[in-house]
Design a protein around this motif. Sequence first.
Motif, mmCIF file in Angstrom:
data_model
loop_
_atom_site.group_PDB
_atom_site.id
_atom_site.type_symbol
_atom_site.label_atom_id
_atom_site.label_comp_id
_atom_site.label_asym_id
_atom_site.label_seq_id
_atom_site.Cartn_x
_atom_site.Cartn_y
_atom_site.Cartn_z
ATOM 1 N N PHE A 151 0.805 -1.210 0.000
ATOM 2 C CA PHE A 151 0.000 0.000 0.000
ATOM 3 C C PHE A 151 0.846 1.271 0.000
ATOM 4 O O PHE A 151 0.340 2.362 -0.172
ATOM 5 N N GLY A 152 2.173 1.123 0.225
ATOM 6 C CA GLY A 152 3.051 2.279 0.221
ATOM 7 C C GLY A 152 2.981 3.107 1.487
ATOM 8 O O GLY A 152 3.191 4.320 1.459
ATOM 9 N N VAL A 153 2.720 2.461 2.635
ATOM 10 C CA VAL A 153 2.582 3.184 3.908
ATOM 11 C C VAL A 153 3.968 3.538 4.436
ATOM 12 O O VAL A 153 4.831 2.668 4.571
ATOM 13 N N ARG A 154 4.182 4.805 4.780
ATOM 14 C CA ARG A 154 5.486 5.282 5.247
ATOM 15 C C ARG A 154 5.564 5.441 6.766
ATOM 16 O O ARG A 154 6.658 5.530 7.312
ATOM 17 N N ASN A 155 4.446 5.554 7.449
ATOM 18 C CA ASN A 155 4.458 5.963 8.857
ATOM 19 C C ASN A 155 3.897 4.898 9.795
ATOM 20 O O ASN A 155 3.280 5.208 10.810
ATOM 21 N N ALA A 156 4.122 3.605 9.463
ATOM 22 C CA ALA A 156 3.576 2.518 10.276
ATOM 23 C C ALA A 156 4.685 1.704 10.921
ATOM 24 O O ALA A 156 5.743 1.478 10.325
ATOM 25 N N ALA A 157 4.432 1.246 12.147
ATOM 26 C CA ALA A 157 5.228 0.214 12.799
ATOM 27 C C ALA A 157 4.348 -1.027 12.904
ATOM 28 O O ALA A 157 3.146 -0.922 13.164
ATOM 29 N N VAL A 158 4.936 -2.199 12.678
ATOM 30 C CA VAL A 158 4.195 -3.460 12.737
ATOM 31 C C VAL A 158 4.737 -4.294 13.892
ATOM 32 O O VAL A 158 5.931 -4.605 13.933
ATOM 33 N N LEU A 159 3.860 -4.649 14.826
ATOM 34 C CA LEU A 159 4.241 -5.399 16.017
ATOM 35 C C LEU A 159 3.570 -6.770 16.028
ATOM 36 O O LEU A 159 2.524 -6.968 15.407
ATOM 37 N N ASN A 160 4.185 -7.678 16.769
ATOM 38 C CA ASN A 160 3.677 -9.047 16.913
ATOM 39 C C ASN A 160 3.558 -9.354 18.400
ATOM 40 O O ASN A 160 4.317 -10.124 18.960
ATOM 41 N N GLU A 161 2.575 -8.699 19.051
ATOM 42 C CA GLU A 161 2.450 -8.773 20.490
ATOM 43 C C GLU A 161 1.015 -9.081 20.917
ATOM 44 O O GLU A 161 0.077 -8.895 20.158
ATOM 45 N N THR A 162 0.878 -9.517 22.178
ATOM 46 C CA THR A 162 -0.443 -9.583 22.785
ATOM 47 C C THR A 162 -0.871 -8.163 23.142
ATOM 48 O O THR A 162 -0.019 -7.303 23.424
ATOM 49 N N PRO A 163 -2.169 -7.870 23.147
ATOM 50 C CA PRO A 163 -2.601 -6.520 23.515
ATOM 51 C C PRO A 163 -2.114 -6.086 24.890
ATOM 52 O O PRO A 163 -1.740 -4.926 25.091
ATOM 53 N N ASN A 164 -2.081 -7.003 25.863
ATOM 54 C CA ASN A 164 -1.638 -6.646 27.210
ATOM 55 C C ASN A 164 -0.186 -6.182 27.227
ATOM 56 O O ASN A 164 0.174 -5.283 28.000
ATOM 57 N N ALA A 165 0.660 -6.773 26.391
ATOM 58 C CA ALA A 165 2.080 -6.411 26.382
ATOM 59 C C ALA A 165 2.297 -4.981 25.895
ATOM 60 O O ALA A 165 3.295 -4.346 26.243
ATOM 61 N N LEU A 166 1.380 -4.450 25.104
ATOM 62 C CA LEU A 166 1.538 -3.100 24.562
ATOM 63 C C LEU A 166 1.479 -2.033 25.642
ATOM 64 O O LEU A 166 2.010 -0.931 25.477
ATOM 65 N N GLY A 167 0.843 -2.344 26.781
ATOM 66 C CA GLY A 167 0.695 -1.361 27.845
ATOM 67 C C GLY A 167 2.013 -0.923 28.447
ATOM 68 O O GLY A 167 2.112 0.185 29.002
ATOM 69 N N ARG A 168 3.053 -1.743 28.346
ATOM 70 C CA ARG A 168 4.362 -1.372 28.895
ATOM 71 C C ARG A 168 4.967 -0.173 28.172
ATOM 72 O O ARG A 168 5.785 0.540 28.730
ATOM 73 N N VAL A 169 4.581 0.031 26.934
ATOM 74 C CA VAL A 169 5.175 1.090 26.112
ATOM 75 C C VAL A 169 4.166 2.176 25.767
ATOM 76 O O VAL A 169 4.506 3.362 25.722
ATOM 77 N N PHE A 170 2.916 1.795 25.538
ATOM 78 C CA PHE A 170 1.956 2.710 24.916
ATOM 79 C C PHE A 170 0.837 3.177 25.850
ATOM 80 O O PHE A 170 -0.234 3.554 25.385
#
Length: 494
Positions: A151-170
Amino acid sequence: MTVKLPEAFEKRMQHMLGEEFEPFLASYEKERYYGLRVNTLKAPVGEFLELSPFRLSPIPWCREGFYYNGEERPGKHPYYYAGLYYIQEPSAMSPVELLDVRPGDRVLDVCAAPGGKSTQIAAKLQGQGVLVSNDNSADRVKALVKNIELFGVRNAAVLNETPNALGRVFGGYFDKILIDAPCSGEGMFRKDEDMIRSWSPESVQTCVVLQKDILDAAAVLLAPGGRMVYSTCTFAPEENEARIADFLDRHPHFEVVPIPDAWGFAQGRPEWIMESRQGIEGFSGRAAEAVKGTARLWPHCIEGEGHFVAVLQHKGEGLGIEADPASGRERTSGRGNGGKKPAQTETEREDIISRFFAEMGFPDLPGKLVFFGDFAYLAAAGLPDLSGLKVARPGWYIGNIKKNRFEPSQALAMGLRAQEAVRSVSFTADSLEVVRYLKGETLQLEKDEIAVRDTGVSAKGYCLVCVDGYPLGWGKWIDGLLKNEYPPGWRWIW
């Protein structure tokens, strides 16, 4: 078309729908609807419609969405390989439309694979802000990465995490969050009969547990005043109205934003939640009344499959931990060079890339340059430190360094515009050359067939290969031959 529905499902739907059951059942005798969504990162809707060889009619709830005839097979057209559109079931376009994404937003797609809704979000961001696309399945993340790159997306990060793990950073980081929750898939029975074979009453209850956990995890990630959309492609009240009522009772700082009565969408049904298994716990009157503001997309009422959508607004009270958007360090457990130390220092690698960019005549591309081994990425500004998370892509993958030279990636080609490269060649969509290129063949081309943007620049070297002016990938021209750099995993297989 005849679809054999599970007996337990059919009995439940008859009880729920009453007089509406016969029209609902009759919808399974009709052909499914096919949709595509124009990629406005590459072409405005009007520009695409002038090019399109397909017979299209508008999808009412998505300005970029169009119905097409299933016999036309747009997935086998060169424009698909140029990322000009995404093939997507029409009802599935509704959740992102209701998320109200604006350029500059920080947006999370929690359960993103294979990437349809993430690409829809990216188009609405128009290259501004941050998109984090996450999925906890390593296998499904591969398809997500490819679709983001196509799609030509320039501003995306792709993660492979459980939703709960994202809370440590976001914690409290995102303005908008999409939860396209794993569900029992009842709304897709007409589209995919494999969903019928995998369905059971027990699968509904398994999904309920997952959905509750994902909603709770996402609530911590949303900034005060932010918006969250929860969607499923199932009819079960346990997974829909009951999930929202339960969430509201446990999270009083959230409220439902009523979805407009339009396009054939129906209101949520609070009376059904008391008949579900979750109803024995009871819900407050506030929560039960609020779910009227959710929406159900019924296949006998719209031209699309079954969906449920709820829009949840954070009222503004603070929540959770704060992320540190100023941090620039990232770490990945996925890509790299096997733990080997790069041959060059970071400064030397930056210089190699700078020389290549200057030679190719690229403008200043957005983001912070990040290295994992010899792999180079441009990470979106404001993305927090991703240390400790499983990262498939920390940003736009632009290429890798081999010895003392830079090799541009397919993702870099797809994120560029033809005029941003000093050398390009464009074939027409109906040409033999474009098919041969997509199949990985070397092409014979005269020097004057290579378009050189700046005077005094040699035609020799990396060249952006396009179809009707839209990038497909790289080639390397030398002495009348265009060496094909199109990746084997992307090639057109007849």
